[in-house]
Design an enzyme around this catalytic site. Sequence first.
Site, mmCIF file in Angstrom:
data_model
loop_
_atom_site.group_PDB
_atom_site.id
_atom_site.type_symbol
_atom_site.label_atom_id
_atom_site.label_comp_id
_atom_site.label_asym_id
_atom_site.label_seq_id
_atom_site.Cartn_x
_atom_site.Cartn_y
_atom_site.Cartn_z
ATOM 1 N N ASP A 24 3.921 4.806 5.363
ATOM 2 C CA ASP A 24 4.956 3.811 5.634
ATOM 3 C C ASP A 24 4.490 2.843 6.719
ATOM 4 O O ASP A 24 3.769 3.234 7.638
ATOM 5 C CB ASP A 24 6.236 4.517 6.082
ATOM 6 C CG ASP A 24 7.452 3.607 6.052
ATOM 7 O OD1 ASP A 24 7.376 2.523 5.444
ATOM 8 O OD2 ASP A 24 8.477 3.979 6.654
ATOM 9 N N ASN A 72 11.632 2.471 -5.190
ATOM 10 C CA ASN A 72 10.846 1.282 -4.848
ATOM 11 C C ASN A 72 10.886 0.188 -5.915
ATOM 12 O O ASN A 72 10.496 -0.958 -5.656
ATOM 13 C CB ASN A 72 9.383 1.654 -4.573
ATOM 14 C CG ASN A 72 9.184 2.327 -3.233
ATOM 15 O OD1 ASN A 72 8.221 3.057 -3.021
ATOM 16 N ND2 ASN A 72 10.102 2.095 -2.291
#
Length: 254
Positions: A24, A72
Amino acid sequence: MCFVGSETAMATMTTPRHVAIIMDGNGRWAAQRGLSPSAGHKAGVERIRDLLEACKHRRIEVLTLFAFSNENWQRPSTEVKLLMGLFQAYLRREAKRMREQGVCLRVIGRRDRFSSSLRRAIEEAEAITAAGTDGSLVIAADYGGQWDITCAASALAKEVAAGRRPLASIDETALAAKMQLADLPPVDLLIRSSGEQRISNFLLWQLAYSELFFTDTLWPDFDQQVLDSALAAYGCRNRRYGGRNDECSQTASS
């Protein structure tokens, strides 16, 4: 399977067999430098090669990376297209290298929403590296922990409906056997970069007794030093799996 290495500094500490990482911070890394999100994602992909080599030298058997979640797909279409392109390019570029290193690649998650060319690249990369016996790299793409559990439960339900399994036989062991990664060592350590402290629907079943390590380091800056910090923290953990160790038992009885 075991990554073979000779890092003397790591030899005396407890080393996890299976490390999972939520990669991330690519977007924030790019924004801090006045770059486009695509630059962050490209830099993030480059970290994988170094990390895989670092794990090899630290005798970590399995490395599982969260590359793209079920959720996502909600990102801007241009970003999704970029991520899919980077994923495909990575597979094409790195498969032979992994084969030479003896690393077996596996991709987990849904594939029906990928393009035919990406599905083909996944299949080819897995085939090229299938004989690897010196460690496993697992890439979770279009994956979600809830999806994983649902698929496992559905598979058991179908067996019951078809008369191949009695209902009473369904327990935690039966469900675990249907989960993704069922044939690999349990996840010992989960690492998340970028300072976020949540698991974001990643390996929900498999992380039940994993140790968690969160770092503020953004993924493109994640290096061997950060990895070693996570491993050092893991080596100091007291993993009781819901029970008590001797020291705790003595304290409680005194």
